[in-house]
Design a protein around this motif. Structure first.
Motif, PDB file in Angstrom:
ATOM      1  N   GLN A  60       0.825  -1.202   0.000  1.00 47.47           N
ATOM      2  CA  GLN A  60       0.000   0.000   0.000  1.00 47.47           C
ATOM      3  C   GLN A  60       0.861   1.255   0.000  1.00 47.47           C
ATOM      4  OE1 GLN A  60      -3.615  -0.138   0.031  1.00 47.47           O
ATOM      5  NE2 GLN A  60      -3.160   1.926  -0.754  1.00 47.47           N
ATOM      6  N   LEU A  61       1.938   1.240   0.770  1.00 52.64           N
ATOM      7  CA  LEU A  61       2.861   2.381   0.769  1.00 52.64           C
ATOM      8  C   LEU A  61       3.440   2.600  -0.620  1.00 52.64           C
ATOM      9  CD1 LEU A  61       4.769   1.699   4.115  1.00 52.64           C
ATOM     10  CD2 LEU A  61       3.108   3.524   3.714  1.00 52.64           C
ATOM     11  N   GLN A  62       3.855   1.520  -1.266  1.00 47.93           N
ATOM     12  CA  GLN A  62       4.408   1.637  -2.616  1.00 47.93           C
ATOM     13  C   GLN A  62       3.384   2.233  -3.575  1.00 47.93           C
ATOM     14  OE1 GLN A  62       7.417   1.011  -3.899  1.00 47.93           O
ATOM     15  NE2 GLN A  62       8.490  -0.155  -2.325  1.00 47.93           N
ATOM     16  N   GLN A  63       2.159   1.769  -3.487  1.00 50.12           N
ATOM     17  CA  GLN A  63       1.099   2.243  -4.382  1.00 50.12           C
ATOM     18  C   GLN A  63       0.797   3.721  -4.146  1.00 50.12           C
ATOM     19  OE1 GLN A  63      -2.513  -0.223  -4.660  1.00 50.12           O
ATOM     20  NE2 GLN A  63      -3.731   1.657  -4.521  1.00 50.12           N
ATOM     21  N   ASP A  64       0.659   4.098  -2.883  1.00 48.78           N
ATOM     22  CA  ASP A  64       0.305   5.491  -2.567  1.00 48.78           C
ATOM     23  C   ASP A  64       1.448   6.446  -2.880  1.00 48.78           C
ATOM     24  OD1 ASP A  64      -2.128   4.558  -1.694  1.00 48.78           O
ATOM     25  OD2 ASP A  64      -1.671   4.719   0.432  1.00 48.78           O
ATOM     26  N   PHE A  65       2.668   6.064  -2.559  1.00 50.47           N
ATOM     27  CA  PHE A  65       3.801   6.947  -2.816  1.00 50.47           C
ATOM     28  C   PHE A  65       4.028   7.123  -4.314  1.00 50.47           C
ATOM     29  CE2 PHE A  65       6.269   6.430   1.461  1.00 50.47           C
ATOM     30  CZ  PHE A  65       5.113   6.780   2.141  1.00 50.47           C
ATOM     31  N   ALA A  66       3.805   6.061  -5.081  1.00 52.29           N
ATOM     32  CA  ALA A  66       3.914   6.171  -6.541  1.00 52.29           C
ATOM     33  C   ALA A  66       2.859   7.138  -7.075  1.00 52.29           C
ATOM     34  CB  ALA A  66       3.752   4.801  -7.191  1.00 52.29           C
ATOM     35  N   ASP A  67       1.658   7.072  -6.519  1.00 52.28           N
ATOM     36  CA  ASP A  67       0.591   7.972  -6.938  1.00 52.28           C
ATOM     37  C   ASP A  67       0.923   9.422  -6.590  1.00 52.28           C
ATOM     38  OD1 ASP A  67      -2.119   8.572  -7.887  1.00 52.28           O
ATOM     39  OD2 ASP A  67      -2.572   8.965  -5.774  1.00 52.28           O
ATOM     40  N   ILE A  68       1.431   9.642  -5.380  1.00 53.38           N
ATOM     41  CA  ILE A  68       1.799  10.994  -4.953  1.00 53.38           C
ATOM     42  C   ILE A  68       2.872  11.561  -5.876  1.00 53.38           C
ATOM     43  CG2 ILE A  68       2.978  12.264  -3.105  1.00 53.38           C
ATOM     44  CD1 ILE A  68       1.444  10.403  -1.129  1.00 53.38           C
ATOM     45  N   ARG A  69       3.834  10.741  -6.229  1.00 54.47           N
ATOM     46  CA  ARG A  69       4.933  11.206  -7.070  1.00 54.47           C
ATOM     47  C   ARG A  69       4.500  11.414  -8.520  1.00 54.47           C
ATOM     48  NH1 ARG A  69       7.773  14.169  -8.349  1.00 54.47           N
ATOM     49  NH2 ARG A  69       9.967  14.128  -8.936  1.00 54.47           N
ATOM     50  N   ASN A  70       3.775  10.460  -9.065  1.00 52.02           N
ATOM     51  CA  ASN A  70       3.515  10.462 -10.500  1.00 52.02           C
ATOM     52  C   ASN A  70       2.244  11.209 -10.891  1.00 52.02           C
ATOM     53  OD1 ASN A  70       5.819   8.822 -10.988  1.00 52.02           O
ATOM     54  ND2 ASN A  70       4.650   7.009 -10.409  1.00 52.02           N
ATOM     55  N   THR A  71       1.225  11.139 -10.058  1.00 52.04           N
ATOM     56  CA  THR A  71      -0.037  11.819 -10.374  1.00 52.04           C
ATOM     57  C   THR A  71       0.007  13.298 -10.007  1.00 52.04           C
ATOM     58  OG1 THR A  71      -1.273   9.766 -10.012  1.00 52.04           O
ATOM     59  CG2 THR A  71      -2.536  11.818  -9.992  1.00 52.04           C
ATOM     60  N   PHE A  72       0.646  13.605  -8.872  1.00 53.46           N
ATOM     61  CA  PHE A  72       0.584  14.963  -8.340  1.00 53.46           C
ATOM     62  C   PHE A  72       1.933  15.699  -8.335  1.00 53.46           C
ATOM     63  CE2 PHE A  72      -2.785  12.492  -6.233  1.00 53.46           C
ATOM     64  CZ  PHE A  72      -3.893  13.244  -6.582  1.00 53.46           C
ATOM     65  N   ASN A  73       2.992  15.038  -8.787  1.00 56.17           N
ATOM     66  CA  ASN A  73       4.334  15.633  -8.729  1.00 56.17           C
ATOM     67  C   ASN A  73       4.741  15.974  -7.296  1.00 56.17           C
ATOM     68  OD1 ASN A  73       4.898  15.627 -11.569  1.00 56.17           O
ATOM     69  ND2 ASN A  73       3.502  17.362 -11.784  1.00 56.17           N
ATOM     70  N   GLY A  74       4.252  15.181  -6.344  1.00 51.79           N
ATOM     71  CA  GLY A  74       4.623  15.392  -4.953  1.00 51.79           C
ATOM     72  C   GLY A  74       6.090  15.060  -4.728  1.00 51.79           C
ATOM     73  N   ARG A  75       6.753  15.907  -3.944  1.00 55.30           N
ATOM     74  CA  ARG A  75       8.160  15.682  -3.642  1.00 55.30           C
ATOM     75  C   ARG A  75       8.354  14.977  -2.308  1.00 55.30           C
ATOM     76  NH1 ARG A  75       9.932  21.846  -4.955  1.00 55.30           N
ATOM     77  NH2 ARG A  75       7.682  22.175  -4.810  1.00 55.30           N
ATOM     78  N   TYR A  76       7.367  15.113  -1.415  1.00 54.02           N
ATOM     79  CA  TYR A  76       7.500  14.580  -0.049  1.00 54.02           C
ATOM     80  C   TYR A  76       6.169  14.062   0.450  1.00 54.02           C
ATOM     81  CZ  TYR A  76      11.832  17.313   0.069  1.00 54.02           C
ATOM     82  OH  TYR A  76      13.073  17.829  -0.212  1.00 54.02           O
TER      83      TYR A  76
END
Length: 301
Positions: free
Chosen positions: A37-53
């Motif tokens: 779940q962490l992998q899935q959510d962090f990938a979404d934050i990075r790739n969908t929203f350009n989240g840095r942190y």
């Protein structure tokens, strides 16, 4: 990310002056999310929203959980603002959480390359967990423990948390950077989010005047779409709905240049919180995993 952790973190991070506008999400971990779940959510934050942190919120006390966070952050090219969670019912469990975090920071070779900073508590002054003197002492002690790792230390707190403790200047002075709770919905003058800029300015002014020119972030930062237990307005005019939640983030977008025009390259902000399943009303996603509104914030201006 490289295939293996480098030998040194020297010159690893981008200069903090480049960190302004949208940073990423507060991410609540009380559910003790699985590695998958962490992998899935962090990938979404990075790739969908350009989240840095991600800015951690809450606590999971399972052995090895922060290792899972570190590994997911590493794999997805994302940084972590770690958190020593005090909770709301007193006790000394935070000490074990502090010691566990420090242990992982030294034992996991990737940890210092994703841990951008450590937050000492979430509103510890507002909640009266520690006196300003005791909190300042704990900050200095933790800074000593992680100095060789090059990880800075802060406190996650409201302006009012300091103001209600005589300004708590010793706590401000002890921190390496300032993580600021910006929750204008709770202000006594709140109405709709598009009229909240004066509230933001008023809270920010305290840190501008007393923060010593340190880097600032809005970490617990947002506007709720619903009220619930613990999320009750202090103004009869305050409106909690999806339109106003979205409107608050648009307000930050509209004032990107104003936020950029602050110390150390400007203010970076997080959206609180990733999903309504983590904290009702604040999520960008609803409990069914659907976006509540279009959310595509800028990472620069």
């Amino acid at each position: 990310m490289p295939s293996n952790a480098p030998a040194s973190a020297d010159n690893w991070w981008c200069d903090e002056s480049s960190e302004y506008a949208f940073m990423g999400f507060s991410y609540e971990v009380t559910a003790c999310q699985s590695p998958q779940q962490l992998q899935q959510d962090f990938a979404d934050i990075r790739n969908t929203f350009n989240g840095r942190y991600i800015r951690m919120y809450g606590a999971c006390d399972n052995d090895g959980f922060y290792d899972d966070v570190v590994n997911a952050a590493w794999d997805n090219g994302i940084g972590v603002h770690a958190l020593i969670w005090f909770g709301f019912d007193g006790g000394n469990q935070w000490q074990q959480r502090r010691d566990s975090l420090v242990s992982t920071l030294y034992s996991n070779p990737k940890a210092k390359f994703v841990t951008r900073g450590i937050q000492f508590g979430s509103e510890p002054l507002f909640d009266g967990v520690l006196s300003p003197n005791d909190l300042a002492s704990q900050i200095w002690d933790l800074k000593g423990q992680v100095k060789s790792l090059g990880i800075p230390v802060t406190v996650s707190e409201l302006a009012y948390g300091y103001q209600s403790n005589g300004g708590a200047q010793n706590v401000l002075d002890a921190q390496d950077y300032l993580n600021i709770h910006m929750l204008p919905f709770f202000d006594a003058t709140a109405s709709t989010s598009n009229d909240a800029w004066p509230i933001v300015q008023n809270n920010l002014q305290f840190f501008q005047e007393n923060g010593g020119g340190k880097k600032m972030y809005f970490d617990e930062n947002g506007w709720p779409s619903v009220t619930s237990e613990g999320v009750q307005a202090n103004s009869g005019a305050a409106v909690a709905d999806v339109t106003n939640e979205a409107g608050y983030y648009q307000l930050l977008e509209d004032h990107c240049s104003d936020l950029k025009n602050n110390a150390q390259g400007g203010i970076g902000w997080f959206a609180h919180i990733y999903s309504d399943s983590q904290e009702p009303g604040y999520g960008i996603y609803d409990t069914n995993g659907n976006k509540k509104f279009n959310f595509a914030p800028r990472t620069y201006c």
